[in-house]
Enzyme design. Structure first.
Site, PDB file in Angstrom:
ATOM      1  N   ASP A 188       0.837  -1.185   0.000  1.00 20.30           N
ATOM      2  CA  ASP A 188       0.000   0.000   0.000  1.00 20.30           C
ATOM      3  C   ASP A 188       0.884   1.251   0.000  1.00 20.30           C
ATOM      4  O   ASP A 188       1.709   1.417  -0.882  1.00 20.30           O
ATOM      5  CB  ASP A 188      -0.956  -0.078   1.205  1.00 20.30           C
ATOM      6  CG  ASP A 188      -2.044   0.968   1.206  1.00 20.30           C
ATOM      7  OD1 ASP A 188      -3.044   0.773   0.484  1.00 20.30           O
ATOM      8  OD2 ASP A 188      -1.907   1.978   1.912  1.00 20.30           O
ATOM      9  N   HIS A 232      -7.099  -6.978   0.141  1.00 20.27           N
ATOM     10  CA  HIS A 232      -6.031  -5.977   0.083  1.00 20.27           C
ATOM     11  C   HIS A 232      -4.861  -6.275   1.006  1.00 20.27           C
ATOM     12  O   HIS A 232      -3.713  -5.950   0.694  1.00 20.27           O
ATOM     13  CB  HIS A 232      -6.634  -4.613   0.433  1.00 20.27           C
ATOM     14  CG  HIS A 232      -5.655  -3.498   0.511  1.00 20.27           C
ATOM     15  ND1 HIS A 232      -4.892  -3.082  -0.577  1.00 20.27           N
ATOM     16  CD2 HIS A 232      -5.311  -2.678   1.539  1.00 20.27           C
ATOM     17  CE1 HIS A 232      -4.136  -2.057  -0.222  1.00 20.27           C
ATOM     18  NE2 HIS A 232      -4.364  -1.803   1.056  1.00 20.27           N
TER      19      HIS A 232
END
Length: 297
Positions: free
Chosen positions: A105, A272
């Site tokens: 991320d 994610h």
């Protein structure tokens, strides 16, 4: 202690204190987390990686137990260039003049900038569940804005998002984890408590500055590199969650090939949060990419 085989330290570099853990032996590998997390995201895989590498897992400036330096009108203190310099100086202070880097991320975005700015230092780069920032902003459409609304919410002027998030930080964190993750049990109770502990008013503001920088100074720096035809000098591994937005929306490998001539990648069976939702697969992917070493028995 979060990680069994690690020691925790805080070091002052680049005018800010950086919190990190270090453990293991072998070639150095820096792990960088994303939003809204800390180096705790690596807790399921760090000990296994430490059998192959000297692992450093740090908190980015503005996150976790690292410092929250004041910003400016250009958001430069939270640019990926400045956040990356922290990590370069940290690793150099530990005696590592060259190293591998894996970033999830926001950490992947910092890693991207580090590899561009320091091509002789970053030997290999792994980016977890991201497409390049430039791609995501420049191709933004309703689907992207709906799924990644926070990119546009966080960049609103101070203190609009800060005030709204700060009214109920725990609610906001839990909603984000539920939106981006696909296994509600993957982020443990202990992990949630750790992320909430660090989600202070200072961190909420700093993390908004991180996103404000991405929409301004970071894009400007990326554009300068694109105009100059600059590419990454190191091999790149891109892995993503098959059940997450990035892998569904983008041809991740092709987007990273715009930045590097040496790219490999594939999806993992998760959302994610790869290190927490698919720790076994993530560990194998990183060890295989950052070869040649085999885990110790």
């Amino acid at each position: 202690m979060i990680f069994k085989a690690f020691k925790n330290h805080i070091k002052q570099v680049n005018g800010v204190k950086i919190n990190y853990v270090i453990g293991g032996s072998g070639p150095p590998l820096l792990l960088l987390h994303g939003y809204p997390q800390t180096n705790y995201i690596w807790h399921k895989i760090a000990d296994q990686l430490a059998k192959c590498f000297t692992v450093v897992a740090s908190d980015l400036r503005g996150y976790g137990d690292s410092g929250n330096p004041p910003t400016d009108t250009e958001h430069f203190p939270y640019s990926k260039r400045e956040m990356g310099m922290d990590q370069i100086l940290l690793m150099q202070s530990l005696g590592f003049d060259q190293f591998y880097l894996a970033g999830h991320d926001r950490g992947g975005r910092v890693g991207h900038r580090m590899a561009l700015d320091y091509p002789k230092i970053i030997l290999k780069l792994a980016v977890l569940d991201i497409a390049p920032t430039y791609t995501m902003y420049k191709t933004a459409d309703m689907e992207f804005a709906t799924a990644y609304y926070h990119w546009f919410f966080f960049i609103q002027p101070n203190d609009i998002p800060e005030k709204m998030i700060g009214e109920d930080p725990e609610y906001f964190l839990n909603k984000k984890f539920g939106q981006w993750g696909r296994d509600k049990n993957a982020i443990t109770k202990e992990a949630r408590q750790e992320y909430l502990r660090c989600f202070t008013p200072e961190t909420i503001h700093s993390s908004c500055e991180d996103y404000r920088a991405s929409a301004t100074i970071d894009l400007e720096l990326d554009q300068l590199d694109i105009n100059a035809g600059k590419k990454l000098a190191c091999p790149v591994l891109c892995i993503w969650g098959e059940k997450a937005f990035v892998g569904r929306k983008y041809n991740v490998i092709e987007e990273w090939k715009k930045w590097s001539d040496d790219v490999v990648g594939f999806g993992l069976p998760c959302g994610h949060y790869l290190p927490e939702e698919a720790p076994t697969e993530t560990t194998k992917a990183l060890i295989d990419f950052f070869k040649p070493l085999k885990p110790k028995n």
